[in-house]
Design a protein around this motif. Structure first.
Motif, mmCIF file in Angstrom:
data_model
loop_
_atom_site.group_PDB
_atom_site.id
_atom_site.type_symbol
_atom_site.label_atom_id
_atom_site.label_comp_id
_atom_site.label_asym_id
_atom_site.label_seq_id
_atom_site.Cartn_x
_atom_site.Cartn_y
_atom_site.Cartn_z
ATOM 1 N N ASN A 183 41.283 39.037 34.407
ATOM 2 C CA ASN A 183 40.692 40.034 35.227
ATOM 3 C C ASN A 183 41.436 40.989 35.838
ATOM 4 O O ASN A 183 42.599 40.833 36.248
ATOM 5 N N VAL A 184 40.940 42.244 36.241
ATOM 6 C CA VAL A 184 41.518 43.160 37.110
ATOM 7 C C VAL A 184 40.768 43.256 38.336
ATOM 8 O O VAL A 184 39.369 43.202 38.408
ATOM 9 N N TYR A 185 41.582 42.797 39.683
ATOM 10 C CA TYR A 185 40.790 42.809 40.851
ATOM 11 C C TYR A 185 41.272 44.286 41.992
ATOM 12 O O TYR A 185 42.361 44.611 41.752
ATOM 13 N N PHE A 186 40.142 44.464 42.677
ATOM 14 C CA PHE A 186 40.686 45.457 43.751
ATOM 15 C C PHE A 186 41.123 44.737 44.754
ATOM 16 O O PHE A 186 40.822 43.856 45.258
ATOM 17 N N GLY A 187 42.400 45.169 45.442
ATOM 18 C CA GLY A 187 42.843 44.564 46.575
ATOM 19 C C GLY A 187 43.517 45.614 47.652
ATOM 20 O O GLY A 187 43.504 46.882 47.147
ATOM 21 N N VAL A 188 43.854 45.127 48.937
ATOM 22 C CA VAL A 188 44.444 46.057 49.513
ATOM 23 C C VAL A 188 45.700 45.323 50.217
ATOM 24 O O VAL A 188 45.636 44.515 50.938
ATOM 25 N N LEU A 189 46.739 46.154 49.929
ATOM 26 C CA LEU A 189 48.192 45.161 50.382
ATOM 27 C C LEU A 189 48.191 45.271 52.114
ATOM 28 O O LEU A 189 47.456 46.047 52.999
ATOM 29 N N ASP A 190 49.044 44.558 52.619
ATOM 30 C CA ASP A 190 49.141 44.582 54.131
ATOM 31 C C ASP A 190 49.460 45.845 54.678
ATOM 32 O O ASP A 190 49.193 46.074 55.942
ATOM 33 N N ASP A 191 50.096 46.757 53.868
ATOM 34 C CA ASP A 191 50.330 48.166 54.511
ATOM 35 C C ASP A 191 49.334 49.199 54.118
ATOM 36 O O ASP A 191 49.393 50.449 54.408
ATOM 37 N N GLY A 192 48.199 48.579 53.639
ATOM 38 C CA GLY A 192 46.957 49.352 53.395
ATOM 39 C C GLY A 192 46.798 50.016 52.154
ATOM 40 O O GLY A 192 45.773 50.712 51.908
ATOM 41 N N THR A 193 47.872 49.921 51.447
ATOM 42 C CA THR A 193 47.800 50.475 50.075
ATOM 43 C C THR A 193 46.462 49.816 49.145
ATOM 44 O O THR A 193 46.625 48.495 48.936
ATOM 45 N N LYS A 194 45.653 50.750 48.530
ATOM 46 C CA LYS A 194 44.819 50.090 47.680
ATOM 47 C C LYS A 194 45.411 49.899 46.308
ATOM 48 O O LYS A 194 46.108 50.779 45.875
ATOM 49 N N VAL A 195 45.260 48.802 45.736
ATOM 50 C CA VAL A 195 45.585 48.573 44.479
ATOM 51 C C VAL A 195 44.736 47.887 43.541
ATOM 52 O O VAL A 195 43.766 47.193 43.814
ATOM 53 N N VAL A 232 44.954 44.728 40.712
ATOM 54 C CA VAL A 232 45.867 43.740 40.442
ATOM 55 C C VAL A 232 45.350 43.223 39.254
ATOM 56 O O VAL A 232 44.181 42.657 39.030
ATOM 57 N N LYS A 233 45.985 42.827 38.147
ATOM 58 C CA LYS A 233 45.965 42.559 36.603
ATOM 59 C C LYS A 233 46.422 41.324 36.497
ATOM 60 O O LYS A 233 47.702 40.990 36.703
ATOM 61 N N ARG A 234 45.609 40.251 36.689
ATOM 62 C CA ARG A 234 45.986 38.731 36.766
ATOM 63 C C ARG A 234 45.930 38.084 35.478
ATOM 64 O O ARG A 234 44.748 38.238 34.991
ATOM 65 N N GLY A 235 47.150 37.970 34.619
ATOM 66 C CA GLY A 235 46.871 37.313 33.410
ATOM 67 C C GLY A 235 46.496 35.870 33.007
ATOM 68 O O GLY A 235 46.572 35.281 34.075
ATOM 69 N N ASN A 236 45.679 35.881 32.210
ATOM 70 C CA ASN A 236 45.316 34.284 31.729
ATOM 71 C C ASN A 236 46.189 33.574 30.990
ATOM 72 O O ASN A 236 46.527 33.979 29.745
ATOM 73 N N PRO A 237 46.995 32.603 31.482
ATOM 74 C CA PRO A 237 48.114 32.052 30.662
ATOM 75 C C PRO A 237 47.659 31.340 29.374
ATOM 76 O O PRO A 237 48.332 31.070 28.538
ATOM 77 N N GLN A 238 46.370 30.980 29.108
ATOM 78 C CA GLN A 238 45.905 30.477 27.750
ATOM 79 C C GLN A 238 45.578 31.653 26.767
ATOM 80 O O GLN A 238 45.239 31.320 25.571
ATOM 81 N N SER A 239 45.693 32.780 27.125
ATOM 82 C CA SER A 239 45.396 33.871 26.218
ATOM 83 C C SER A 239 46.634 34.403 25.568
ATOM 84 O O SER A 239 47.445 35.149 26.243
ATOM 85 N N GLU A 240 46.864 34.027 24.289
ATOM 86 C CA GLU A 240 47.861 34.804 23.392
ATOM 87 C C GLU A 240 47.848 36.221 23.574
ATOM 88 O O GLU A 240 49.039 36.808 23.660
ATOM 89 N N GLN A 241 46.826 36.747 23.231
ATOM 90 C CA GLN A 241 46.496 38.222 23.096
ATOM 91 C C GLN A 241 46.967 38.659 24.504
ATOM 92 O O GLN A 241 47.734 39.831 24.642
ATOM 93 N N GLY A 242 46.565 38.212 25.562
ATOM 94 C CA GLY A 242 46.621 38.647 26.853
ATOM 95 C C GLY A 242 48.073 38.858 27.213
ATOM 96 O O GLY A 242 48.713 39.653 27.769
#
Length: 840
Positions: A514-526, A528-538
């Motif tokens: 999944n890719v998540y919307f996030g806001v870092l503690d300094d206010g930066t909008k980011v 976040v691409k979190r990989g699936n460890p079970q996905s070889e393709q990923g």
């Protein structure tokens, strides 16, 4: 003659006496297996729908149980059906066993009602039910009120066992059981995936299903007595998000017909005889969806079955609409009169939804098509949502019947690991540094984020030092001058930034995770691409993307901000693109339409990014997955290329790379597909499809359209060659776009889509053509003195600054223009175009 007349009248009278809701005899179904048990009752029970439930008092026939046999009966219980007035209670493991006459699909329905009694507090009980010795139906289950759990299983053995396992000091119980054969046609082996659109999912018959929702949309509840297969179809009213946006319509069920090969066994005519349509569909330009909300568990994949029947249109090809599932378009421009081959014809569509695409709340929506033709309306007649078993063959909970967990370890291992983690936490902190120094020789081959991230920096002293410090630092600000990975972010930081990986923060899904919307503690909008460890393709795509972005920096490429590699996580953090994918602004999302100038500027930006990849990097890079979902827009609608998971380097002097064909259906270069030789002209072909999407505001592939319209590239080029391309462009552009600009843009797209790569232009040539199309669009402003461009034979010439070519690019207010210097890489292409200017 009189005898014949009497005989004819007799036939008419007999036929008219048949209820209109009854299916034809050829569509009836007699289940080979039909076990109906009223558990705990001393005699058989007849329900109002005339189904007869046998008593299980002679338990030796079905029940295998070594404990004390306990039957509870409460004839005064306030319940709608008599089967809930009795129950069988087990204080040890018990198994009901049924002989299966014909293997295949079977309904398993379990009825529960915690009858009040003096011996057991059934409202507080917790127990587990396992079917066929391996499928977990219920885990730690404790019904607080009357419930019926319904399952559809593909039984492959001669006996079906249902095992009830009571917990310590907590008995199991059951009020009634149904094990009934279902027709094979009910679930076919393949289904359409929700994403990517057009992909088929095989092996559906290997799954088991649990009914979560079954709705008669726009109509009342339909009980088992009015459904050939004994199903219940509930009213959709409580799931409708806004009742004011929908209104129900119904007709006589006898009007409904079925396609050849269709059957009332899929859904009875009464389901198709009612629907919800848009509540304000008679307005000039309705711009809303009808929305139904559901609560689903994102730990399981689901099958969504949509039922349609156009009972409101007066003529064929009048109603076109879009269908959305889970916030994504599932069916584009659905024309029921075409796919169902007529009006008032039953039609259904199955959509497979992966577990990681299930959101909360889960939405099903229908909405109008933004097209000039047809009625602006949308309908839905029926809806079924079925949960599918997870990886450990469970429909309830993370543990399988064998104790395996969906997260890897078994139940016993989880407990042991929990204790070990508490005991070893402090020792682990002290040993971490020693472990780093004494890491095994094959540590680089481990299947983790660090294993492929760290070797990229072998020999980089600044990286080695930073890596060591990052082990004990929450925020290690390491910057590699050569790789540009940016900031190290801890897992806890990203967890906070994404609100503990909230499913509502998911802005994208792929093979990597999944890719998540996030806001870092300094206010930066980011993002976040979190990989699936079970996905070889990923893992492969993550590695490729890291390698590419670590050496690329360009205004029209999405930038990498940082990374995280704690606990074998694979997380990359990018700049957040406020306006998301280009495709969302073209069709499917009901967003404000883009002007022609905006579309040209977006295409120019994307072309600049691709041109840089092909010519500006140290080695040429072929993106290999150019499409409108991989062109992202920032807060100023500046276009940036994204998703480099399939990208390939082309070494110095190489004309192509021989590789397995990868890409997205509808954008794939046919020459690359035939020869399996990848060149930069493959990106050019895909970009040509993007240009047509931008122009026509429709998907590259749309299987629901007539055959000649399914493939956008083929269809649009046919209209272009006939000189009628303006007839199929986005209707919102009809009064905006100038013919000269359209012709230049269309010529560029046509050349990109040449069958052979050698006949296609370079991205530099494409870029110039798009810049030229923008100048032609702004020609009127120029003649008014807006930008001072010289005109030769009515065609605008590109101005120069210090002998370098520039273009005029409208930004924001279209009444003002800003002169920008073109990137140096497009100069050669522009000079070539000047030489042939008279040929346009």
């Amino acid at each position: 003659m009189a005898i014949l007349l009497v005989f004819f009248l007799t036939i008419i009278t007999t036929v008219s006496a048949i209820p209109t809701t009854a299916p034809a005899k050829s569509d009836s179904f007699t289940p080979p297996d039909n076990y109906l048990l009223d558990c705990g009752s001393s005699s058989q029970t007849t329900l109002p729908d005339r189904r007869i439930f046998s008593s299980d008092s002679t338990s030796s026939q079905y029940l295998k149980y070594g404990g004390r046999e306990i039957a509870i009966v409460d004839q005064s219980a306030d319940v709608p059906l008599p089967i809930y007035k009795s129950a069988k209670v087990f204080d040890a493991e018990a198994t009901y066993s049924f002989h299966i006459t014909n293997t295949g699909w079977h309904w398993v329905r379990l009825h529960f009602f915690p009858i009040r009694n003096n011996e057991f507090k059934l409202q507080q009980t917790k127990f587990t039910v396992v079917a066929a010795d391996s499928l977990v139906l219920l885990h730690e289950y404790g019904p607080k009120e009357m419930e019926m759990q319904e399952y559809l299983m593909n039984v492959t053995s001669e006996r079906l066992n249902l095992r009830f396992s009571a917990n310590k000091d907590s008995p199991a119980f059951i009020n009634a059981i149904e094990v009934v054969s279902a027709p094979d046609m009910l679930i076919t082996d393949n289904s359409d995936a929700l994403f990517p659109v057009g992909q088929k999912v095989d092996g559906m018959t290997k799954y088991s299903f649990q009914k979560m929702y079954r709705l008669n949309v726009g109509g009342p509840t339909i009980g088992p007595g009015n459904d050939t297969l004994g199903r219940t179809w509930n009213s959709d009213e409580k799931f409708l998000k806004s009742a004011a946006m929908a209104k129900n319509v119904s007709i006589a069920p006898s009007v409904v017909t079925y396609l050849e090969g269709g059957s009332p066994l899929i859904a009875p005519p009464t389901v198709y005889a009612s629907l919800m349509e848009m509540g304000a569909s008679d307005t000039i330009a309705p711009n809303f969806n009808i929305t139904w909300e559901f609560d689903l568990d994102h730990a399981y994949p689901h099958l969504v079955r949509l039922h349609f029947c156009d009972i409101i249109s007066k003529s064929l090809n009048e109603l076109y609409f879009n269908v959305y599932v889970g916030g994504k378009i599932a069916i584009s421009a659905l024309d029921l009169s075409t796919v169902a081959n007529g009006l008032a014809v039953a039609y259904y569509k199955d959509v497979f939804v992966k577990a990681n695409m299930v959101s909360k709340p889960f939405l099903v929506q229908v909405g109008p098509l933004n097209e000039p033709m047809g009625t602006k309306n949308a309908i839905l007649n029926g809806l079924e949502i079925l949960r599918m078993n997870n990886l450990v063959n469970s429909l309830d909970g993370e543990f399988g019947a064998d104790g395996r967990s969906t997260y890897g370890p078994s139940r016993g291992t989880v407990a042991a690991v929990g204790f070990a983690m508490m005991f070893g936490a402090f020792a682990g902190l002290g040993a971490m540094a020693v472990k780093w120094q004494k890491r095994p020789q094959d540590w680089q081959k481990k299947n983790s984020f660090s294993s492929w991230l760290l070797p990229l920096h072998a020999g980089d002293a600044s990286y080695t030092q930073s890596s060591k410090t990052s082990l004990g630092s929450k925020k290690s600000a390491f910057h590699s001058s050569t790789m540009g990975l940016g900031r190290y972010l801890s897992f806890s930081e990203l967890q906070d930034a994404t609100k503990n990986w909230d499913s509502n923060s998911v802005v994208g899904v792929g093979g990597f995770g999944n890719v998540y919307f996030g806001v870092l503690d300094d206010g930066t909008k980011v993002a976040v691409k979190r990989g699936n460890p079970q996905s070889e393709q990923g893992i492969n795509e993550f590695q490729t993307e890291l390698q590419m972005l670590s050496k690329l920096r360009h205004r029209h490429l999405v930038s990498l901000i940082g990374y995280c590699d704690e606990n074998s996580e694979m997380i990359l953090v990018y700049e957040y693109m406020e306006h998301g994918p280009l495709r969302d602004h073209l069709y499917g999302k009901n967003l404000p339409t883009l002007s022609w100038n905006q579309r040209l500027e977006i295409c120019i930006g994307a072309a600049r990014g691709l041109h840089y990849l092909h010519t500006g990097a140290a080695t040429a890079i072929i993106h290999r997955d150019v499409k409108t979902t991989n062109i992202l827009l920032d807060e100023n609608f500046i276009a940036k290329m994204a998703d480099f998971g399939l990208s390939k380097d082309v070494g110095m002097g190489e004309a192509h790379v021989s590789t397995a064909v990868k890409g997205s259906f509808g954008y794939l270069d046919p020459e690359y597909f035939r020869k399996q030789q990848l060149t930069d002209k493959s990106d050019v072909y895909s970009f040509g499809v993007v240009l047509l999407e931008v122009l026509c505001a429709r998907a590259a592939i749309n299987p629901s359209l007539p055959r000649e319209q399914v493939n956008l590239a083929e269809w649009a080029l046919q209209w272009k060659r006939r000189g009628l391309l303006d007839k199929i462009i986005d209707p919102s552009l009809v009064d905006q776009i100038k013919p000269e600009s359209l012709n230049t843009f269309a010529e560029a797209a046509e050349k990109c889509l040449s069958e052979y790569g050698v006949d296609r232009p370079t991205m530099g040539d494409v870029l110039w053509n798009l810049e030229y199309a923008l100048q032609l669009q702004d020609q009127g402003k120029t003649e008014d003195g807006g930008s001072g461009l010289a005109l030769a034979n009515g065609a605008p010439l590109a101005p120069t600054v210090d002998n370098r070519p520039v273009i005029t690019q409208a930004q924001g207010n279209q009444n003002s223009a800003q002169v920008q210097i073109i990137e140096e890489h497009s100069g050669t292409a522009m000079l070539a175009q000047f030489a042939n200017l008279n040929g346009r």
